[in-house]
Design a protein around this motif. Structure first.
Motif, mmCIF file in Angstrom:
data_model
loop_
_atom_site.group_PDB
_atom_site.id
_atom_site.type_symbol
_atom_site.label_atom_id
_atom_site.label_comp_id
_atom_site.label_asym_id
_atom_site.label_seq_id
_atom_site.Cartn_x
_atom_site.Cartn_y
_atom_site.Cartn_z
ATOM 1 N N ALA A 13 -72.592 1.988 29.163
ATOM 2 C CA ALA A 13 -72.188 2.938 30.204
ATOM 3 C C ALA A 13 -70.719 3.311 30.045
ATOM 4 O O ALA A 13 -70.304 4.440 30.311
ATOM 5 N N GLU A 14 -69.936 2.340 29.601
ATOM 6 C CA GLU A 14 -68.505 2.563 29.392
ATOM 7 C C GLU A 14 -68.252 3.382 28.123
ATOM 8 O O GLU A 14 -67.165 3.910 27.914
ATOM 9 N N GLY A 15 -69.251 3.414 27.257
ATOM 10 C CA GLY A 15 -69.130 4.198 26.032
ATOM 11 C C GLY A 15 -68.381 3.514 24.918
ATOM 12 O O GLY A 15 -67.758 4.165 24.081
ATOM 13 N N ARG A 16 -68.452 2.191 24.892
ATOM 14 C CA ARG A 16 -67.802 1.511 23.768
ATOM 15 C C ARG A 16 -68.615 0.307 23.317
ATOM 16 O O ARG A 16 -69.541 -0.132 24.005
ATOM 17 N N GLY A 17 -68.258 -0.201 22.147
ATOM 18 C CA GLY A 17 -68.919 -1.388 21.614
ATOM 19 C C GLY A 17 -68.261 -2.651 22.141
ATOM 20 O O GLY A 17 -67.264 -2.611 22.853
ATOM 21 N N ALA A 18 -68.850 -3.778 21.771
ATOM 22 C CA ALA A 18 -68.390 -5.067 22.295
ATOM 23 C C ALA A 18 -67.554 -5.819 21.262
ATOM 24 O O ALA A 18 -67.773 -5.709 20.063
ATOM 25 N N LEU A 19 -66.617 -6.597 21.774
ATOM 26 C CA LEU A 19 -65.906 -7.550 20.931
ATOM 27 C C LEU A 19 -66.480 -8.939 21.219
ATOM 28 O O LEU A 19 -66.471 -9.396 22.370
#
Lengths: 274, 421
Positions: A13-19
């Protein structure tokens, strides 16, 4: 919804991948690794992998081997690793925790009892390096019954014919081992990832994390953009190892140095919006 | 038996009996590479496709009528097979009981049984189009045998050897280098055989496309335990026929030493369905089974997973692998081939121990009575024969696998005896 699924849904939803950041439990001692674990979410880790030391880590390069050696010397056991997770969960009920290790300590603990205790401690997933799909029935039923995901590994050698077998019944996310090799050695090129990830994407709806050889914020950003998550392990352990005194003991700035690096990696991943 | 609660762990792996033919103990492993609960394929996903490819290639080779004749020709003209069967008359007299026969594997090219399997595996590697060979070694016998077949076929060879073993087996290190192999000292862990095997597996993961790993014993992921056993079974097949010719019957007892267990598996397998033949495997008891300085995985270990298979292991209460100890570098391994674990649990083979000192005494006795310097590994089997032969009838027969020659061990023996060379 499991913590892993919830976290990936929120990031989507935030539009980014995870670290996904890694630490070896009890490396170099219980208090230091607990402080690193506690500090990781605020430093920007979206998911955390905790390494469980084994005397014979056949898929790991020297960095993780040495970390495991330090941890074992300090007294690391699976039971003590679960205690760390319990402690962590008192303050953080959202950040997914995945344990990564080798099968024998789990067999020795007893797979069913281990899954029961791990679930009670707040563990969300397990990555067992030497448990390929062919042998997964040892762990998957008791894990699934307790809501723990057994994360499947996919390698560059996993061809299209084999991929469905490896992915069958998988849950949580898919861990793509981006190189043919051991941890902390080579890095996959952007082109290699760009070719590999869509191939896996076609075969699964689960999020895909890229690990093995992801070291810098730029590499983490690229992996998180091409796939859904970047796993950084050896680079963080190198920082920890480099901060130790000549007796292998933590110095006052050990925790801060590792968490500073987590922040830089997190910045890289956050800038790489999809 | 494995002690975990199997009620929840489904699948055929733990709950079904081994798939044996009607009444045979020789038809394992099953399709998952299991001997009962032991064996399997516990490797990283990166290696899985290759492991499956090796299995497929091995089955194809077995089905190819050209493969066995090709292997046989190399075994005859290069290795020097069949190895003789020798009636050890003076040793028999010295012990005063059963007749003792040696299967003379120490007379093979390179001085041990290891080359039987190396020859088979390198032919397989060539069929698979692999262009680079790796191996692990403890005492150096398997490393020398691997380097030898690589020289024979002109393939580059890298041998992983624990740094501790590199130091205590200098002649074999030099031999491997003369044969053109690269010897990589392994400093991780305890720097012995198990660490060398870890390092070889790490190499294989990194070079999976062009490299073949010649595993030295009946361990590792399926199909290696089966394949190495098949290649080593030439030992028992020949001995059975030779003893039949010499005595017209089966032995009463067959004895072999066990580290990983390849020479023992090769001797025992052809006799598994002959219930009159008592089979005895001799593990290294080091300083004693009740010390923490031994390599007796079956007598003192419990089941676990290491190096790709489930088997008996020396491990602590947390599942961490413990170091083995033996005066013999070739037995200095905390695990054992999975088929032995199964044979132990079904009770077909008896597993006993012989200490460093017992092996040293047997080493000297054999040398003086037979003019044969045995390796320290089969000296453990000889030591056990010293315990049982006197109590047996003079018309009874013990067959022993003299799996290697002792030239490599003279420095170790001299040191143990307090002799300065």
């Amino acid at each position: 919804m499991s913590r892993i699924a919830a976290r990936f849904a929120a990031l989507k939803a935030e539009g980014r991948g995870a670290l996904i950041t890694f630490l070896e439990a009890w490396d170099p001692d219980a208090a230091t690794s607990m402080a690193i674990l506690r500090g990781m979410p605020a430093a920007g880790a979206d998911l955390i992998e905790i390494g469980c030391a084994f005397t014979d880590p056949m898929a790991d390069g020297p960095t993780v081997q040495l970390a495991g050696g330090r941890a074992l010397a300090a007294g690391a056991t699976l039971a003590r690793t679960l205690a760390m997770v319990r402690e962590f969960r008192r303050e953080d009920d959202a950040t997914p925790i995945v344990l990564m290790g080798y099968l024998n300590p789990i067999l020795s603990y007893d797979p069913v009892r281990f899954c029961t205790d791990a679930a009670a401690a707040g563990v969300d997933g397990l990555i067992v390096v030497d448990l390929p799909t062919e042998e997964a029935d040892l762990l998957v039923p008791p894990a699934r019954a307790r809501g723990i995901d057994v994360i499947r590994l996919v390698a560059p050698t996993t061809d299209d014919a084999r991929l469905p077998l490896v992915l069958e019944g998988s849950s949580g996310f898919i861990y793509y081992v981006s190189i043919t090799g051991i941890t902390g050695t080579r890095t996959a090129s952007g082109a290699e990832l760009a070719a590999a990830i869509p191939r896996i994407r076609k075969a699964t709806d689960l999020p895909i994390a890229v690990g093995f050889g992801v070291r810098s914020p730029a590499q983490a950003a690229e992996a998180a953009r091409t796939a859904d998550a970047a796993v950084v392990a050896s680079a963080l352990i190198d920082t920890l190892a480099g901060s130790l005194d000549d007796q292998g003991r933590a110095r006052p700035d050990t925790v801060r140095l590792v968490l500073d690096q987590v922040r830089m990696l997190a910045d890289g991943v956050r800038e790489a919006r999809k | 038996m494995l002690r975990y609660d199997t009620a929840e762990i489904g699948g055929p792996a733990l709950n079904h009996p081994i798939t044996t033919g009607a009444n045979s103990l020789r038809s394992g492993p099953d399709s998952r590479g299991r001997f009962g609960e032991f064996g399997g394929r516990f490797v990283a996903e990166t290696l899985m496709p290759l492991i499956l490819e090796v299995e497929q290639a091995y089955r194809a080779a077995r089905a190819d009528p050209a493969f066995q004749p090709e292997l046989d020709a190399y075994l005859k003209n290069y290795v020097g097979r069949p190895s003789p069967l020798w009636f050890a008359r003076r040793l028999t007299e010295a012990l005063g009981g059963a007749k003792i026969y040696f299967k003379r594997e120490e007379l093979n090219h390179t001085g041990a049984h290891k080359i039987n399997s190396c020859m088979g595996q390198i032919l397989l590697a060539r069929r698979m189009g692999k262009t680079r060979i790796i191996a692990e070694t403890g005492a150096g016998q398997h490393g020398v045998a691997t380097a030898t077949v690589c020289a024979l076929f002109g393939l580059p060879c890298t041998v992983y050897m624990g740094a501790v073993d590199v130091a205590r087996q200098a002649p074999n290190v030099f031999r491997m280098k003369l044969l053109g192999a690269e010897v990589v000292p392994v400093t991780s862990g305890a720097a012995t055989l198990k660490d060398a095997m870890n390092e070889a597996l790490r190499d294989w993961v990194a070079n999976v496309r062009d490299t073949y790993y010649i595993i030295g014993t009946v361990a590792g992921p399926h199909p290696f335990p089966m394949m190495v056993r098949d290649f080593q079974s030439v030992i028992g097949d020949e001995a059975k026929a030779q003893l039949h010719e010499a005595e017209g019957r089966l032995p009463d007892v067959a004895v072999a030493c066990i580290g990983g267990g390849s020479n023992a598996m090769g001797l025992f397998h052809p006799f598994l369905d002959d219930p009159s033949v008592r089979l005895i495997g001799v593990e290294a008891a080091g300083h004693g089974l009740d010390t923490n300085q031994h390599a007796a995985s079956l007598s003192r270990g419990r089941p676990g997973v290491l190096h790709g298979n489930r088997t008996y292991l020396l491990q602590d209460e947390n599942g961490q692998i413990q170091e083995a100890h033996s005066i013999s570098a070739g037995l200095d391994y905390p695990g054992i081939g999975p088929e032995h674990s199964w044979l132990h649990e079904v009770g077909r083979v008896e597993y006993v121990g012989a200490t460093d000192n017992e092996a040293l005494e047997a080493f000297q006795l054999c040398t003086r009575t037979e003019g044969i310097i045995p390796a320290l590994e089969p000296a453990h089997a000889l030591a056990h024969i010293g315990k049982i032969a006197p109590g047996m009838g003079k018309d009874q027969i013990i067959l022993m696998n003299l799996s290697g020659r002792g030239d490599k061990d003279i420095f170790t023996v001299a040191e143990a005896l307090g002799v300065k060379l």
